[in-house]
Design a protein around this motif. Sequence first.
Motif, PDB file in Angstrom:
ATOM      1  N   VAL A   1       0.804  -1.293  -0.106  1.00 48.86           N
ATOM      2  CA  VAL A   1      -0.093   0.076   0.066  1.00 48.86           C
ATOM      3  C   VAL A   1       0.858   1.262   0.029  1.00 48.86           C
ATOM      4  O   VAL A   1       0.699   2.223  -0.756  1.00 48.86           O
ATOM      5  CB  VAL A   1      -0.923  -0.102   1.099  1.00 48.86           C
ATOM      6  N   LYS A   2       1.925   1.352   0.690  1.00 50.57           N
ATOM      7  CA  LYS A   2       2.544   2.306   0.875  1.00 50.57           C
ATOM      8  C   LYS A   2       3.219   2.789  -0.456  1.00 50.57           C
ATOM      9  O   LYS A   2       3.283   3.835  -0.809  1.00 50.57           O
ATOM     10  CB  LYS A   2       3.997   2.181   1.989  1.00 50.57           C
ATOM     11  N   ALA A   3       4.016   1.598  -1.267  1.00 44.78           N
ATOM     12  CA  ALA A   3       4.668   1.880  -2.511  1.00 44.78           C
ATOM     13  C   ALA A   3       3.229   2.516  -3.403  1.00 44.78           C
ATOM     14  O   ALA A   3       3.676   3.326  -4.130  1.00 44.78           O
ATOM     15  CB  ALA A   3       5.129   0.710  -2.991  1.00 44.78           C
ATOM     16  N   ALA A   4       2.191   1.759  -3.446  1.00 43.07           N
ATOM     17  CA  ALA A   4       1.147   2.108  -4.546  1.00 43.07           C
ATOM     18  C   ALA A   4       0.729   3.730  -4.181  1.00 43.07           C
ATOM     19  O   ALA A   4       0.274   4.413  -5.049  1.00 43.07           O
ATOM     20  CB  ALA A   4       0.061   1.232  -4.281  1.00 43.07           C
ATOM     21  N   LEU A   5       0.421   3.926  -3.007  1.00 40.12           N
ATOM     22  CA  LEU A   5       0.086   5.360  -2.517  1.00 40.12           C
ATOM     23  C   LEU A   5       1.018   6.337  -2.853  1.00 40.12           C
ATOM     24  O   LEU A   5       0.633   7.781  -3.096  1.00 40.12           O
ATOM     25  CB  LEU A   5      -0.593   5.450  -1.073  1.00 40.12           C
ATOM     26  N   GLU A   6       2.195   6.295  -2.769  1.00 39.07           N
ATOM     27  CA  GLU A   6       3.221   7.229  -3.116  1.00 39.07           C
ATOM     28  C   GLU A   6       3.273   7.639  -4.468  1.00 39.07           C
ATOM     29  O   GLU A   6       3.513   8.929  -4.946  1.00 39.07           O
ATOM     30  CB  GLU A   6       4.751   6.552  -2.780  1.00 39.07           C
ATOM     31  N   ASP A   7       2.892   6.393  -5.301  1.00 40.79           N
ATOM     32  CA  ASP A   7       2.964   6.713  -6.768  1.00 40.79           C
ATOM     33  C   ASP A   7       1.456   7.398  -7.420  1.00 40.79           C
ATOM     34  O   ASP A   7       1.458   7.763  -8.309  1.00 40.79           O
ATOM     35  CB  ASP A   7       3.168   5.507  -7.748  1.00 40.79           C
ATOM     36  N   ALA A   8       0.478   7.476  -6.383  1.00 41.13           N
ATOM     37  CA  ALA A   8      -0.939   8.130  -6.922  1.00 41.13           C
ATOM     38  C   ALA A   8      -1.231   9.385  -6.553  1.00 41.13           C
ATOM     39  O   ALA A   8      -0.848  10.033  -5.264  1.00 41.13           O
ATOM     40  CB  ALA A   8      -1.819   7.008  -6.478  1.00 41.13           C
ATOM     41  N   ASP A   9      -1.913  10.172  -7.354  1.00 41.59           N
ATOM     42  CA  ASP A   9      -2.316  11.602  -7.010  1.00 41.59           C
ATOM     43  C   ASP A   9      -3.724  11.356  -6.253  1.00 41.59           C
ATOM     44  O   ASP A   9      -3.792  11.629  -5.088  1.00 41.59           O
ATOM     45  CB  ASP A   9      -2.694  12.437  -8.080  1.00 41.59           C
ATOM     46  N   GLY A  10      -4.493  10.545  -6.787  1.00 48.49           N
ATOM     47  CA  GLY A  10      -5.865  10.256  -6.291  1.00 48.49           C
ATOM     48  C   GLY A  10      -6.067   8.691  -6.221  1.00 48.49           C
ATOM     49  O   GLY A  10      -5.435   8.239  -7.046  1.00 48.49           O
ATOM     50  N   PHE A  11      -6.702   8.209  -5.525  1.00 51.78           N
ATOM     51  CA  PHE A  11      -6.841   6.647  -5.403  1.00 51.78           C
ATOM     52  C   PHE A  11      -8.218   6.360  -5.000  1.00 51.78           C
ATOM     53  O   PHE A  11      -9.067   6.966  -4.208  1.00 51.78           O
ATOM     54  CB  PHE A  11      -5.770   6.068  -4.783  1.00 51.78           C
ATOM     55  N   VAL A  12      -8.519   5.058  -5.373  1.00 50.47           N
ATOM     56  CA  VAL A  12      -9.539   4.463  -4.419  1.00 50.47           C
ATOM     57  C   VAL A  12      -8.942   3.038  -3.913  1.00 50.47           C
ATOM     58  O   VAL A  12      -8.206   2.404  -4.599  1.00 50.47           O
ATOM     59  CB  VAL A  12     -10.768   4.033  -5.171  1.00 50.47           C
ATOM     60  N   LEU A  13      -8.872   3.201  -2.362  1.00 46.54           N
ATOM     61  CA  LEU A  13      -8.488   1.984  -1.783  1.00 46.54           C
ATOM     62  C   LEU A  13      -9.275   0.837  -1.325  1.00 46.54           C
ATOM     63  O   LEU A  13     -10.295   1.242  -0.858  1.00 46.54           O
ATOM     64  CB  LEU A  13      -7.434   2.591  -0.503  1.00 46.54           C
ATOM     65  N   ASP A  14      -9.061  -0.315  -1.903  1.00 42.02           N
ATOM     66  CA  ASP A  14      -9.989  -1.320  -1.883  1.00 42.02           C
ATOM     67  C   ASP A  14      -9.206  -2.479  -1.052  1.00 42.02           C
ATOM     68  O   ASP A  14      -8.277  -3.141  -1.645  1.00 42.02           O
ATOM     69  CB  ASP A  14     -10.516  -1.867  -3.334  1.00 42.02           C
ATOM     70  N   GLY A  15      -9.855  -3.025  -0.003  1.00 42.03           N
ATOM     71  CA  GLY A  15      -9.209  -4.189   0.656  1.00 42.03           C
ATOM     72  C   GLY A  15      -8.122  -3.957   1.764  1.00 42.03           C
ATOM     73  O   GLY A  15      -7.547  -5.066   2.379  1.00 42.03           O
ATOM     74  N   TYR A  16      -8.218  -2.826   1.980  1.00 38.70           N
ATOM     75  CA  TYR A  16      -7.252  -2.390   2.914  1.00 38.70           C
ATOM     76  C   TYR A  16      -7.618  -1.035   3.635  1.00 38.70           C
ATOM     77  O   TYR A  16      -8.094  -0.153   2.861  1.00 38.70           O
ATOM     78  CB  TYR A  16      -5.606  -2.061   2.477  1.00 38.70           C
ATOM     79  N   PRO A  17      -7.572  -0.698   5.017  1.00 36.90           N
ATOM     80  CA  PRO A  17      -7.049  -1.563   5.899  1.00 36.90           C
ATOM     81  C   PRO A  17      -8.216  -2.771   6.372  1.00 36.90           C
ATOM     82  O   PRO A  17      -9.061  -2.557   6.479  1.00 36.90           O
ATOM     83  CB  PRO A  17      -6.798  -0.638   7.167  1.00 36.90           C
ATOM     84  N   ARG A  18      -7.631  -3.941   6.886  1.00 37.58           N
ATOM     85  CA  ARG A  18      -8.463  -4.950   7.514  1.00 37.58           C
ATOM     86  C   ARG A  18      -8.355  -5.220   8.832  1.00 37.58           C
ATOM     87  O   ARG A  18      -8.878  -6.236   9.290  1.00 37.58           O
ATOM     88  CB  ARG A  18      -7.958  -6.288   6.630  1.00 37.58           C
ATOM     89  N   ASN A  19      -7.579  -4.486   9.592  1.00 35.62           N
ATOM     90  CA  ASN A  19      -7.454  -4.579  11.022  1.00 35.62           C
ATOM     91  C   ASN A  19      -6.963  -3.401  11.645  1.00 35.62           C
ATOM     92  O   ASN A  19      -6.554  -2.492  10.990  1.00 35.62           O
ATOM     93  CB  ASN A  19      -6.516  -5.708  11.454  1.00 35.62           C
ATOM     94  N   LEU A  20      -7.077  -3.046  12.919  1.00 36.22           N
ATOM     95  CA  LEU A  20      -6.991  -1.860  13.270  1.00 36.22           C
ATOM     96  C   LEU A  20      -5.269  -1.485  13.137  1.00 36.22           C
ATOM     97  O   LEU A  20      -5.034  -0.093  12.890  1.00 36.22           O
ATOM     98  CB  LEU A  20      -7.101  -1.839  15.058  1.00 36.22           C
ATOM     99  N   SER A  21      -4.294  -2.302  13.124  1.00 40.29           N
ATOM    100  CA  SER A  21      -2.948  -1.898  13.065  1.00 40.29           C
ATOM    101  C   SER A  21      -2.673  -1.363  11.670  1.00 40.29           C
ATOM    102  O   SER A  21      -1.995  -0.415  11.566  1.00 40.29           O
ATOM    103  CB  SER A  21      -2.022  -3.166  13.524  1.00 40.29           C
ATOM    104  N   GLN A  22      -3.443  -1.967  10.578  1.00 43.45           N
ATOM    105  CA  GLN A  22      -3.441  -1.339   9.220  1.00 43.45           C
ATOM    106  C   GLN A  22      -3.937  -0.298   9.210  1.00 43.45           C
ATOM    107  O   GLN A  22      -3.255   0.806   8.623  1.00 43.45           O
ATOM    108  CB  GLN A  22      -3.992  -2.374   8.376  1.00 43.45           C
ATOM    109  N   ALA A  23      -5.141  -0.078  10.237  1.00 41.53           N
ATOM    110  CA  ALA A  23      -5.717   1.569   9.853  1.00 41.53           C
ATOM    111  C   ALA A  23      -4.807   2.322  10.559  1.00 41.53           C
ATOM    112  O   ALA A  23      -4.719   3.788  10.086  1.00 41.53           O
ATOM    113  CB  ALA A  23      -7.003   1.473  10.601  1.00 41.53           C
ATOM    114  N   GLU A  24      -4.146   2.250  11.460  1.00 43.33           N
ATOM    115  CA  GLU A  24      -3.159   3.285  12.342  1.00 43.33           C
ATOM    116  C   GLU A  24      -2.013   3.617  11.096  1.00 43.33           C
ATOM    117  O   GLU A  24      -1.806   4.459  11.142  1.00 43.33           O
ATOM    118  CB  GLU A  24      -2.467   2.486  13.549  1.00 43.33           C
ATOM    119  N   TYR A  25      -1.335   2.306  10.537  1.00 42.01           N
ATOM    120  CA  TYR A  25      -0.501   2.657   9.520  1.00 42.01           C
ATOM    121  C   TYR A  25      -0.850   3.442   8.502  1.00 42.01           C
ATOM    122  O   TYR A  25      -0.241   4.463   8.066  1.00 42.01           O
ATOM    123  CB  TYR A  25       0.124   1.560   8.911  1.00 42.01           C
TER     124      TYR A  25
END
Length: 210
Positions: free
Chosen positions: A70-94
Amino acid sequence: MSQPKILLLGPPGAGKGTQSSNIVEEYDVDHVTTGDALRANKDMETEHGTPREYMDAGELVPDPVVNEIVKAALEDADGFVLDGYPRNLSQAEYLDEITDLDLVALLDVDREELLDRLTGRRVCDECGANYHVEFSPPEEEGVCDECGGELIQRDDDTEETAKERLNVFEENTQPVIDYYEEEGELVRIDGEGTPDEVWAELEAAIEDAA
Ligand code: AP5
Ligand code: MG
């Protein structure tokens, strides 16, 4: 808002992939989906084993593997739709640490309907287009309308694994929904209408967030 940052939450089979395609077409943003990224690298060796070991059992792939995707993909994106993440609280915090969001939308669908959608889903082996044997069948059985490719069933769409995915969602991902709801950020979309009806409601929510 020309390039929105949208988080699309929802249980397995809620229509995240289906509606993400509409968002990409309408707003020209990147579709960032951990599920597709992992499926394309199912046998990649990591220090936690291969994604396949988790995915075919319906379990979550370990956080370090998906966080990096996710980090690599978001770095390359201006806008995005994020699908399937975050799936737990630790991912949400990240996720909180690495980006801000314009809209957090939840596709709300009952469990009974989800199981029918998952076990009847077929995907194109060539281009990834999404079908359902009953709810959105292709013109010719087993053949993709878009590219003529073969339609296959995902390894994790058997009844047994789909049920386990729904259990994993209840246990791990429901707290993520509660988290965004408590923050006052969550917009609930009725995911039980036709795909067009769901899209109309979702598009209105995106426009409202602009
Ligand atoms: P992933 O690929 O993300 O699967 P999922 O979350 O279980 O969601 P699905 O792709 O099954 O459903 P969807 O909401 O996209 O629905 P769709 O639009 O296809 O994850 C797979 C696995 O990867 C996980 O189990 C895990 O192992 C791993 N993984 C992924 N992300 C991870 C992460 N962040 N952390 C750890 N592990 C991770 O629609 C479903 C069907 O319904 C289709 O047939 C469609 O045609 C039909 N349909 C859609 N909308 C409607 C409608 N309105 N009416 C009737 N039918 C409809
Ligand atoms: Mg999907």
